[in-house]
Structures are given as structure tokens and as C-alpha cells.
Motif scaffolding. Structure first.
Motif, PDB file in Angstrom:
ATOM      1  N   MET A   1       0.828  -1.209   0.000  1.00  0.00           N
ATOM      2  CA  MET A   1       0.000   0.000   0.000  1.00  0.00           C
ATOM      3  C   MET A   1       0.862   1.259   0.000  1.00  0.00           C
ATOM      4  O   MET A   1       0.573   2.214  -0.731  1.00  0.00           O
ATOM      5  N   ASN A   2       1.911   1.263   0.816  1.00  0.00           N
ATOM      6  CA  ASN A   2       2.793   2.431   0.892  1.00  0.00           C
ATOM      7  C   ASN A   2       3.434   2.730  -0.463  1.00  0.00           C
ATOM      8  O   ASN A   2       3.454   3.883  -0.912  1.00  0.00           O
ATOM      9  N   VAL A   3       3.968   1.697  -1.095  1.00  0.00           N
ATOM     10  CA  VAL A   3       4.609   1.877  -2.400  1.00  0.00           C
ATOM     11  C   VAL A   3       3.577   2.317  -3.431  1.00  0.00           C
ATOM     12  O   VAL A   3       3.824   3.238  -4.220  1.00  0.00           O
ATOM     13  N   ALA A   4       2.414   1.661  -3.442  1.00  0.00           N
ATOM     14  CA  ALA A   4       1.376   1.990  -4.418  1.00  0.00           C
ATOM     15  C   ALA A   4       0.932   3.449  -4.283  1.00  0.00           C
ATOM     16  O   ALA A   4       0.807   4.157  -5.284  1.00  0.00           O
ATOM     17  N   ILE A   5       0.727   3.887  -3.061  1.00  0.00           N
ATOM     18  CA  ILE A   5       0.289   5.277  -2.850  1.00  0.00           C
ATOM     19  C   ILE A   5       1.412   6.260  -3.151  1.00  0.00           C
ATOM     20  O   ILE A   5       1.166   7.368  -3.640  1.00  0.00           O
ATOM     21  N   GLU A   6       2.649   5.852  -2.894  1.00  0.00           N
ATOM     22  CA  GLU A   6       3.774   6.728  -3.218  1.00  0.00           C
ATOM     23  C   GLU A   6       3.874   6.959  -4.727  1.00  0.00           C
ATOM     24  O   GLU A   6       4.105   8.074  -5.183  1.00  0.00           O
ATOM     25  N   ILE A   7       3.684   5.898  -5.511  1.00  0.00           N
ATOM     26  CA  ILE A   7       3.761   6.016  -6.962  1.00  0.00           C
ATOM     27  C   ILE A   7       2.484   6.609  -7.547  1.00  0.00           C
ATOM     28  O   ILE A   7       2.523   7.407  -8.476  1.00  0.00           O
ATOM     29  N   PHE A   8       1.360   6.203  -6.986  1.00  0.00           N
ATOM     30  CA  PHE A   8       0.048   6.630  -7.487  1.00  0.00           C
ATOM     31  C   PHE A   8      -0.728   7.308  -6.356  1.00  0.00           C
ATOM     32  O   PHE A   8      -1.578   6.678  -5.718  1.00  0.00           O
ATOM     33  N   PRO A   9      -0.437   8.574  -6.071  1.00  0.00           N
ATOM     34  CA  PRO A   9      -1.075   9.255  -4.941  1.00  0.00           C
ATOM     35  C   PRO A   9      -2.606   9.235  -4.996  1.00  0.00           C
ATOM     36  O   PRO A   9      -3.262   9.287  -3.951  1.00  0.00           O
ATOM     37  N   GLU A  10      -3.181   9.108  -6.182  1.00  0.00           N
ATOM     38  CA  GLU A  10      -4.638   9.075  -6.304  1.00  0.00           C
ATOM     39  C   GLU A  10      -5.254   7.871  -5.593  1.00  0.00           C
ATOM     40  O   GLU A  10      -6.430   7.881  -5.252  1.00  0.00           O
ATOM     41  N   LEU A  11      -4.453   6.849  -5.324  1.00  0.00           N
ATOM     42  CA  LEU A  11      -4.974   5.667  -4.625  1.00  0.00           C
ATOM     43  C   LEU A  11      -5.316   5.950  -3.164  1.00  0.00           C
ATOM     44  O   LEU A  11      -6.081   5.206  -2.559  1.00  0.00           O
ATOM     45  N   SER A  12      -4.757   7.010  -2.608  1.00  0.00           N
ATOM     46  CA  SER A  12      -5.059   7.323  -1.207  1.00  0.00           C
ATOM     47  C   SER A  12      -6.528   7.660  -1.018  1.00  0.00           C
ATOM     48  O   SER A  12      -7.049   7.583   0.096  1.00  0.00           O
ATOM     49  N   ASN A  13      -7.218   8.009  -2.103  1.00  0.00           N
ATOM     50  CA  ASN A  13      -8.650   8.312  -2.038  1.00  0.00           C
ATOM     51  C   ASN A  13      -9.508   7.267  -2.748  1.00  0.00           C
ATOM     52  O   ASN A  13     -10.701   7.478  -2.926  1.00  0.00           O
ATOM     53  N   ASN A  14      -8.911   6.160  -3.166  1.00  0.00           N
ATOM     54  CA  ASN A  14      -9.647   5.143  -3.897  1.00  0.00           C
ATOM     55  C   ASN A  14     -10.427   4.263  -2.916  1.00  0.00           C
ATOM     56  O   ASN A  14      -9.841   3.629  -2.041  1.00  0.00           O
ATOM     57  N   LYS A  15     -11.733   4.242  -3.080  1.00  0.00           N
ATOM     58  CA  LYS A  15     -12.618   3.520  -2.158  1.00  0.00           C
ATOM     59  C   LYS A  15     -12.275   2.030  -2.072  1.00  0.00           C
ATOM     60  O   LYS A  15     -12.174   1.470  -0.976  1.00  0.00           O
ATOM     61  N   ALA A  16     -12.104   1.380  -3.202  1.00  0.00           N
ATOM     62  CA  ALA A  16     -11.827  -0.061  -3.210  1.00  0.00           C
ATOM     63  C   ALA A  16     -10.483  -0.367  -2.556  1.00  0.00           C
ATOM     64  O   ALA A  16     -10.362  -1.327  -1.788  1.00  0.00           O
ATOM     65  N   PHE A  17      -9.476   0.440  -2.827  1.00  0.00           N
ATOM     66  CA  PHE A  17      -8.140   0.224  -2.272  1.00  0.00           C
ATOM     67  C   PHE A  17      -8.142   0.411  -0.759  1.00  0.00           C
ATOM     68  O   PHE A  17      -7.561  -0.384  -0.018  1.00  0.00           O
ATOM     69  N   LYS A  18      -8.815   1.455  -0.293  1.00  0.00           N
ATOM     70  CA  LYS A  18      -8.911   1.703   1.147  1.00  0.00           C
ATOM     71  C   LYS A  18      -9.687   0.596   1.851  1.00  0.00           C
ATOM     72  O   LYS A  18      -9.303   0.147   2.938  1.00  0.00           O
ATOM     73  N   GLN A  19     -10.764   0.123   1.225  1.00  0.00           N
ATOM     74  CA  GLN A  19     -11.569  -0.948   1.818  1.00  0.00           C
ATOM     75  C   GLN A  19     -10.748  -2.228   1.934  1.00  0.00           C
ATOM     76  O   GLN A  19     -10.810  -2.924   2.922  1.00  0.00           O
ATOM     77  N   TRP A  20      -9.959  -2.529   0.894  1.00  0.00           N
ATOM     78  CA  TRP A  20      -9.088  -3.714   0.925  1.00  0.00           C
ATOM     79  C   TRP A  20      -8.131  -3.632   2.105  1.00  0.00           C
ATOM     80  O   TRP A  20      -7.973  -4.595   2.857  1.00  0.00           O
ATOM     81  N   GLY A  21      -7.527  -2.473   2.318  1.00  0.00           N
ATOM     82  CA  GLY A  21      -6.624  -2.296   3.452  1.00  0.00           C
ATOM     83  C   GLY A  21      -7.329  -2.506   4.788  1.00  0.00           C
ATOM     84  O   GLY A  21      -6.798  -3.169   5.688  1.00  0.00           O
ATOM     85  N   CYS A  22      -8.527  -1.976   4.906  1.00  0.00           N
ATOM     86  CA  CYS A  22      -9.303  -2.154   6.159  1.00  0.00           C
ATOM     87  C   CYS A  22      -9.638  -3.620   6.388  1.00  0.00           C
ATOM     88  O   CYS A  22      -9.594  -4.083   7.527  1.00  0.00           O
ATOM     89  N   GLU A  23      -9.957  -4.344   5.343  1.00  0.00           N
ATOM     90  CA  GLU A  23     -10.302  -5.763   5.482  1.00  0.00           C
ATOM     91  C   GLU A  23      -9.122  -6.587   5.981  1.00  0.00           C
ATOM     92  O   GLU A  23      -9.287  -7.638   6.590  1.00  0.00           O
ATOM     93  N   ILE A  24      -7.919  -6.102   5.747  1.00  0.00           N
ATOM     94  CA  ILE A  24      -6.711  -6.806   6.187  1.00  0.00           C
ATOM     95  C   ILE A  24      -6.285  -6.328   7.577  1.00  0.00           C
ATOM     96  O   ILE A  24      -5.478  -6.979   8.231  1.00  0.00           O
ATOM     97  N   GLY A  25      -6.828  -5.224   7.999  1.00  0.00           N
ATOM     98  CA  GLY A  25      -6.473  -4.696   9.321  1.00  0.00           C
ATOM     99  C   GLY A  25      -5.544  -3.510   9.262  1.00  0.00           C
ATOM    100  O   GLY A  25      -4.939  -3.135  10.267  1.00  0.00           O
ATOM    101  N   ILE A  26      -5.435  -2.896   8.095  1.00  0.00           N
ATOM    102  CA  ILE A  26      -4.590  -1.717   7.937  1.00  0.00           C
ATOM    103  C   ILE A  26      -5.508  -0.495   7.929  1.00  0.00           C
ATOM    104  O   ILE A  26      -6.409  -0.407   7.097  1.00  0.00           O
ATOM    105  N   THR A  27      -5.273   0.392   8.855  1.00  0.00           N
ATOM    106  CA  THR A  27      -6.083   1.607   8.904  1.00  0.00           C
ATOM    107  C   THR A  27      -5.193   2.811   8.633  1.00  0.00           C
ATOM    108  O   THR A  27      -4.034   2.835   8.985  1.00  0.00           O
ATOM    109  N   GLY A  28      -5.782   3.774   7.978  1.00  0.00           N
ATOM    110  CA  GLY A  28      -5.084   5.029   7.726  1.00  0.00           C
ATOM    111  C   GLY A  28      -4.120   5.031   6.624  1.00  0.00           C
ATOM    112  O   GLY A  28      -3.469   4.327   6.088  1.00  0.00           O
TER     113      GLY A  28
END
Length: 173
Positions: free
Chosen positions: A146-173
């Protein structure tokens, strides 16, 4: 068991240079993960490895096997935390890799074994790992991704599906 490593800083020059071409990117997590993994593969700065109990390891392609692994993580984490589930499987099935990682629970310890009969046919030695170590390993890989993906593609920090995937794994913020 699994490692995701950054082999060089060359990917940092890709920030705001590469463009993600996504279809249904707000609602379909596999599309986001697959697109990011394809771009990570292109820059050749990352490795994803499966490690066996005898110390042997195989490198798996970032663009397909790592993507498949990441897509399965929410289900794997749910199975891992569910006390009614006693075993679960992580499957790999692309690019000539057709094998399974079998995980069985036993009093807070996971017994990990490998079915590579449809891949290279080599019998691989399994191992045991504590629940906490297993979960931390998976979350660490997901967090690094997630860190690398958001660093390369900052638009992912607001992507609903990407954020939801992180929450499902236990990653918040």
C-alpha cells in the motif's frame, strides 16, 4: 513464508509519471491491485518470494502471482481470525505456477505445507509459525504494498476499493 522486498529506489522516479488505467476502480479491488502490480513489475524494483521450511525459496512474478496473493488476503485474514475455521489455502495459478499453500491451525500455531504437484513436482518442506507472526507477516506485506502503491500513485489514497481492501486486512489510515 512470503516476502515482498524493495530491491531499489528506482520506483520513486515513477511518482506521477506512470498512469493507472483502471476500469471500475472504485468498486472492484482486483482491478486496482492488478493494475498496480503490473506497473510494479514493469519497474523491476520489487521481488515476491515464497520461502519453504528447508530454506529454499522461489521468486514469484509481481504482475500476476503477487496480485493473486494480495487479492486473497482479506479471505485469508478472515479465515485466520475465525476460530471455527481450522484450515485454509492460498492458491497460485498463473504463469506456470500452479500450487497451493495449505495452512492448518493447531493451538495458536499454524502448520504450513505446500502442494506443488501441479507445478514443479518437488516435495517442499513445510514449517510451523505462530498466529501472531503469521498475521504480522501478511499485514506487513500488505502495508508495504500500500505504501509503495500510494507513493507512486497518490490518487490511490482516495480510492474507495483500495482503502476498503486495506481495512479488510487490518490496515487503517
Amino acid at each position: 513464508m512470503f516476502t515482498f522486498s524493495i530491491d531499489s529506489d528506482s520506483y520513486k522516479s515513477l511518482k506521477n509519471v506512470l498512469k493507472l488505467e483502471l476500469y471500475d476502480s472504485e468498486n472492484y479491488t482486483p482491478a486496482v491491485i492488478s493494475a498496480v502490480c503490473s506497473k510494479l513489475y514493469e519497474c523491476k524494483a520489487f521481488t515476491f518470494k515464497l520461502c519453504f521450511g528447508d530454506g529454499d525459496e522461489i521468486e514469484l512474478p509481481i504482475d500476476c502471482e503477487f496480485s493473486i496473493f494480495l487479492e486473497q488476503l482479506p479471505d485469508v485474514m478472515n479465515a485466520s481470525k475465525n476460530e471455527n475455521v481450522h484450515s485454509f489455502i492460498i492458491r497460485f495459478f498463473e504463469q506456470g505456477f500452479n500450487f497451493s499453500v495449505l495452512i492448518q491451525k493447531n493451538d495458536g500455531i499454524y502448520s504450513v505445507s505446500f502442494d506443488t504437484s501441479h507445478c514443479d513436482g518437488i516435495e517442499r518442506k513445510g514449517y510451523e509459525i505462530e498466529f501472531t507472526d503469521f498475521e504480522l507477516m501478511l499485514q506487513g506485506i500488505a502495508q508495504d504494498f500500500m505504501n509503495v502503491a500510494i507513493e507512486i500513485f497518490p490518487e490511490l489514497s482516495n480510492n474507495k476499493a483500495f482503502k476498503q481492501w486495506g481495512c479488510e486486512i487490518g490496515i487503517t489510515g
